[in-house]
Design a protein around this motif. Sequence first.
Motif, mmCIF file in Angstrom:
data_model
loop_
_atom_site.group_PDB
_atom_site.id
_atom_site.type_symbol
_atom_site.label_atom_id
_atom_site.label_comp_id
_atom_site.label_asym_id
_atom_site.label_seq_id
_atom_site.Cartn_x
_atom_site.Cartn_y
_atom_site.Cartn_z
ATOM 1 N N SER A 1 -2.134 13.552 2.885
ATOM 2 C CA SER A 1 -2.179 12.643 4.028
ATOM 3 C C SER A 1 -1.811 11.221 3.630
ATOM 4 C CB SER A 1 -3.578 12.671 4.655
ATOM 5 O OG SER A 1 -3.870 13.948 5.178
ATOM 6 N N ARG A 2 -2.355 10.743 2.504
ATOM 7 C CA ARG A 2 -2.040 9.384 2.052
ATOM 8 C C ARG A 2 -0.555 9.236 1.751
ATOM 9 N NH1 ARG A 2 -6.360 6.097 0.455
ATOM 10 N NH2 ARG A 2 -5.105 4.971 -1.084
ATOM 11 N N SER A 3 -0.004 10.196 1.021
ATOM 12 C CA SER A 3 1.405 10.085 0.645
ATOM 13 C C SER A 3 2.313 10.220 1.854
ATOM 14 C CB SER A 3 1.766 11.128 -0.416
ATOM 15 O OG SER A 3 1.584 12.438 0.077
ATOM 16 N N THR B 1 5.895 4.990 6.437
ATOM 17 C CA THR B 1 6.120 3.543 6.519
ATOM 18 C C THR B 1 7.404 3.150 5.800
ATOM 19 O OG1 THR B 1 3.732 3.169 6.590
ATOM 20 C CG2 THR B 1 5.125 1.286 6.009
ATOM 21 N N ILE B 2 7.614 3.724 4.626
ATOM 22 C CA ILE B 2 8.813 3.401 3.854
ATOM 23 C C ILE B 2 10.073 3.851 4.592
ATOM 24 C CG2 ILE B 2 10.066 3.924 1.718
ATOM 25 C CD1 ILE B 2 7.302 4.104 0.338
ATOM 26 N N VAL B 3 10.038 5.054 5.174
ATOM 27 C CA VAL B 3 11.204 5.562 5.908
ATOM 28 C C VAL B 3 11.515 4.675 7.112
ATOM 29 C CG1 VAL B 3 12.051 7.476 7.324
ATOM 30 C CG2 VAL B 3 10.930 7.941 5.153
ATOM 31 N N SER C 1 -7.198 -3.281 4.143
ATOM 32 C CA SER C 1 -8.504 -2.633 4.046
ATOM 33 C C SER C 1 -8.623 -1.682 2.863
ATOM 34 C CB SER C 1 -8.784 -1.850 5.332
ATOM 35 O OG SER C 1 -7.835 -0.806 5.507
ATOM 36 N N ASP C 2 -7.483 -1.223 2.326
ATOM 37 C CA ASP C 2 -7.536 -0.178 1.302
ATOM 38 C C ASP C 2 -6.652 -0.504 0.102
ATOM 39 O OD1 ASP C 2 -8.561 2.445 0.549
ATOM 40 O OD2 ASP C 2 -6.528 3.190 0.827
ATOM 41 N N SER C 3 -6.333 -1.768 -0.095
ATOM 42 C CA SER C 3 -5.433 -2.137 -1.192
ATOM 43 C C SER C 3 -5.835 -3.472 -1.796
ATOM 44 C CB SER C 3 -3.984 -2.213 -0.681
ATOM 45 O OG SER C 3 -3.127 -2.731 -1.673
ATOM 46 N N TRP D 1 0.834 -1.202 0.000
ATOM 47 C CA TRP D 1 0.000 0.000 0.000
ATOM 48 C C TRP D 1 0.869 1.252 0.000
ATOM 49 C CZ3 TRP D 1 -0.529 4.247 3.142
ATOM 50 C CH2 TRP D 1 -1.669 5.037 2.960
ATOM 51 N N SER D 2 1.946 1.235 0.775
ATOM 52 C CA SER D 2 2.803 2.407 0.900
ATOM 53 C C SER D 2 3.514 2.725 -0.407
ATOM 54 C CB SER D 2 3.832 2.183 2.014
ATOM 55 O OG SER D 2 3.182 1.982 3.257
#
Length: 395
Positions: free
Chosen positions: A325-327, A333-335, A363-365, A314-315
């Motif tokens: 907000s999403r980005s 998460t990636i960091v 839930s979103d992917s 997802w990230s």
Amino acid sequence: MIVWSAEAVRDVPRSNLRIGHLSSTAAFLLALVAFGLSAFPALLLKTQWAQMAGLGFSGFTVPDAISLETSVHLAWTIGWQHIPNIRTFLGTVLVYFPVTVWGSVYAVTANVVMLAVAATLFHSILKRVVHEERQTGAWFIALSIVATNVYLIACLFYPNKEIPLILLTTAGLWGLLHGKWLLVMSAIFLSYWFRDGYALILGMVLIVALSRRFAFVSGGVISTFFLLLLFLAFPITDMSAVDASLQRNVQIGSVIAGDKFSALGDIAAYAARLVGNAVNLALRPQMADVRGGWYLLGFGYWQFGAVLLCGLMWSVRNALSNDVSRSMLALITIVVVLGVTYGTFVQPRYMMPLIFPLTLGLSDSLLGRYVGVPAAIFLPIVFAWGGMLPPLAEI
């Protein structure tokens, strides 16, 4: 009798048509109930372990939690000076001090409340990240995933680092998305007293979040890429003198991993650890012990590993989203996974403070649900058949 026409329905304010919308108070109460229910299997693990062992189960308690419980009692009875490296878990010693008086009743109460507050904060975060009609569903998915994780259930009756860090991390994320910078800095500062190295990673998260919020769409990606280059150019063995947590990581890594990664060269070693942190728990779980029984903590690690794998999917998918907000959440998460990988050994469990936002991968992917979940189910079977799982768990 009132007859509703299509035109009349369209004129009704959208807020009045929301089905299942939860207030923060309702979310908190539901979370309290959910994690309160989690306390029942936790109590079973704590009190009925002998009977369960007779049925072929093991892995009822988290070793770190048992050690921390002992340290809390020693710190408040014998003295802090007798506890080595107490600075690295001073927060645990302070938060769980009442266990010396009220025992595990306080621990389970505090842990349930902290998780419920974290769940409530995540409910507010979802309002900025997920479309309105999916917010409640996404929150219930997150709540069910966290409340049924065997690792967290095994921690409920004990002092631990994971649950306070889940709360602090979720509070910090809420602050980042709402521009509450004092809260963000407080969350980072307090995290330092539970896991100092993780707090350093949260400092990097703040830099990336500021770059994304006040720069442009790719500002966060550029700063993330810059951090990655720093990690590759200055491996932790060269930077260990900067902070005690880095030096300690190198020492532990030499024991756990030896030269398994360093022999590959810095860049290849980092890439290998990155892959391990992203997929190891999901695809190569060990759920059996040396006696041929079921290792319950291994199942908890696999649960989290599947969430981690899907959350990273997802990230990556949302890192360049036009939605701030999403980005930001995706880049955070990636960091964190890049920062965790900076260490000298594979340690995906250190991603657990992000467990709530990682549930967005389910839930979103669609990618998480239809690629990540099947991979986490079938590839462990393949690796087991090929004899490529970690060693059997010691009991």
